[in-house]
Design a protein around this motif. Structure first.
Motif, PDB file in Angstrom:
ATOM      1  N   ARG A   1      47.938  31.654  46.410  1.00  0.00           N
ATOM      2  CA  ARG A   1      48.538  31.273  45.349  1.00  0.00           C
ATOM      3  C   ARG A   1      48.358  29.582  44.882  1.00  0.00           C
ATOM      4  O   ARG A   1      48.491  29.538  43.725  1.00  0.00           O
ATOM      5  CB  ARG A   1      50.279  31.198  45.774  1.00  0.00           C
ATOM      6  N   TYR A   2      47.871  28.858  45.648  1.00  0.00           N
ATOM      7  CA  TYR A   2      47.385  27.481  45.563  1.00  0.00           C
ATOM      8  C   TYR A   2      46.478  27.287  44.243  1.00  0.00           C
ATOM      9  O   TYR A   2      46.964  26.621  43.351  1.00  0.00           O
ATOM     10  CB  TYR A   2      46.651  26.760  46.533  1.00  0.00           C
ATOM     11  N   ALA A   3      45.532  27.940  43.946  1.00  0.00           N
ATOM     12  CA  ALA A   3      44.570  27.858  42.941  1.00  0.00           C
ATOM     13  C   ALA A   3      45.363  28.066  41.433  1.00  0.00           C
ATOM     14  O   ALA A   3      44.987  27.376  40.797  1.00  0.00           O
ATOM     15  CB  ALA A   3      43.126  28.560  43.036  1.00  0.00           C
ATOM     16  N   TRP A   4      46.127  29.331  41.471  1.00  0.00           N
ATOM     17  CA  TRP A   4      46.728  29.828  40.456  1.00  0.00           C
ATOM     18  C   TRP A   4      47.841  28.591  40.023  1.00  0.00           C
ATOM     19  O   TRP A   4      47.939  28.552  38.769  1.00  0.00           O
ATOM     20  CB  TRP A   4      47.178  31.121  40.407  1.00  0.00           C
TER      21      TRP A   4
ATOM     22  N   VAL B 267      37.186  33.180  46.920  1.00  0.00           N
ATOM     23  CA  VAL B 267      36.195  33.523  45.460  1.00  0.00           C
ATOM     24  C   VAL B 267      37.284  33.103  44.494  1.00  0.00           C
ATOM     25  O   VAL B 267      36.768  32.617  43.313  1.00  0.00           O
ATOM     26  CB  VAL B 267      36.158  34.992  45.744  1.00  0.00           C
ATOM     27  N   VAL B 268      38.562  33.179  44.507  1.00  0.00           N
ATOM     28  CA  VAL B 268      39.512  32.884  43.340  1.00  0.00           C
ATOM     29  C   VAL B 268      39.259  31.332  43.207  1.00  0.00           C
ATOM     30  O   VAL B 268      39.322  31.176  42.044  1.00  0.00           O
ATOM     31  CB  VAL B 268      40.923  33.495  43.867  1.00  0.00           C
TER      32      VAL B 268
ATOM     33  N   ALA C  41      27.607  34.804  38.398  1.00  0.00           N
ATOM     34  CA  ALA C  41      27.371  35.440  39.882  1.00  0.00           C
ATOM     35  C   ALA C  41      28.701  35.521  40.306  1.00  0.00           C
ATOM     36  O   ALA C  41      28.789  36.502  41.122  1.00  0.00           O
ATOM     37  CB  ALA C  41      26.847  34.241  40.572  1.00  0.00           C
ATOM     38  N   LEU C  42      29.734  34.695  40.124  1.00  0.00           N
ATOM     39  CA  LEU C  42      31.083  34.989  40.744  1.00  0.00           C
ATOM     40  C   LEU C  42      31.880  36.009  40.238  1.00  0.00           C
ATOM     41  O   LEU C  42      32.596  36.776  40.695  1.00  0.00           O
ATOM     42  CB  LEU C  42      32.132  33.610  40.618  1.00  0.00           C
ATOM     43  N   TRP C  43      31.560  36.582  38.962  1.00  0.00           N
ATOM     44  CA  TRP C  43      32.150  37.701  38.152  1.00  0.00           C
ATOM     45  C   TRP C  43      31.635  38.711  39.100  1.00  0.00           C
ATOM     46  O   TRP C  43      32.350  39.763  39.019  1.00  0.00           O
ATOM     47  CB  TRP C  43      32.252  37.332  36.719  1.00  0.00           C
TER      48      TRP C  43
END
Length: 227
Positions: free
Chosen positions: A165-168, A89-90, A78-80
């Motif tokens: 940038r946090y999630a990455w 979303v990321v 679903a997210l893709w």
């Protein structure tokens, strides 16, 4: 597994369509299956730990792994497919990826405790805890916070340089810690999670709403506890 996991999954059933435009397939059936699978799986796994029964450990691990695997696939699909973009979303996409990693590691360790795999697999426990708490847990909270903290607490938005940038950065730090396994290599994970907590506390400090409610106090207590 019995409590926090179901709270987090339940939140995603509500959050994903609203925040990311990602509609889970057959949501009522999927939610029922996930709840039953997680409940029975948690009971079997707990009984296996309590009584030292390998069969229950294996059954609980297999049921939880299968249930969460189905959910992770449905949520990831679903997210893709969603056309929505942005930091939330990321964060949700990466949170689902870390959920899948947490499940795989948990199933492997359950099988090892049951005697089906070598005891060396149990050495993955620190990685399991890290990806579960920092990867799956904190990224789900962060993706939610980007929306609900400014919206409901009337705070300034998170800075774009941070939210993008946090999630990455956290995912990269988790991969580094998992690959090198030394105590010091987990320090970037801790610093990044602490940075998110401090950033959110700063957003709350700058709020435009004078009156505070119980939700505000719960968020603040949770952030301080995480620190």
């Amino acid at each position: 597994t019995g409590f926090m996991l179901q709270v987090m999954l339940g939140a995603l059933f509500q959050l994903m369509p609203v925040a990311a435009g990602a509609n889970l397939p057959w949501p009522a059936r999927l939610a029922a299956a996930v709840q039953v699978g997680c409940t029975v799986g948690a009971l079997l796994l707990s009984a296996g730990f309590l009584f030292g029964e390998a069969r229950w450990l294996g059954a609980g691990g297999a049921l939880l792994g299968g249930t969460l695997g189905v959910f992770a696939f449905a949520a990831g699909w679903a997210l893709w497919r969603t056309p929505a973009r942005g930091a939330t979303v990321v964060a949700l996409r990466l949170a689902i990826a870390w959920l899948a990693a947490t499940v795989v590691l948990g199933v492997l360790m359950a099988l090892a405790r049951g005697g089906w795999l070598g005891a060396a697999v149990l050495g993955l426990s620190p990685v399991h805890v890290a990806v579960g708490l920092a990867g799956w847990g904190s990224l789900l909270v962060a993706g939610t916070a980007y929306l609900v903290v400014p919206m409901f607490q009337l705070t300034p938005a998170y800075p774009a340089w941070f939210s993008r940038r946090y999630a990455w950065a956290l995912s990269a730090a988790l991969l580094l810690g998992a690959a090198l396994q030394g105590r010091g290599w987990w320090l970037p994970v801790l610093l990044l999670v602490a940075g998110f907590c401090l950033m959110t506390l700063d957003r709350q400090r700058r709020r435009h709403r004078a009156k505070v409610d119980v939700t505000f106090h719960l968020w603040r207590l949770a952030l301080v506890s995480a620190l």
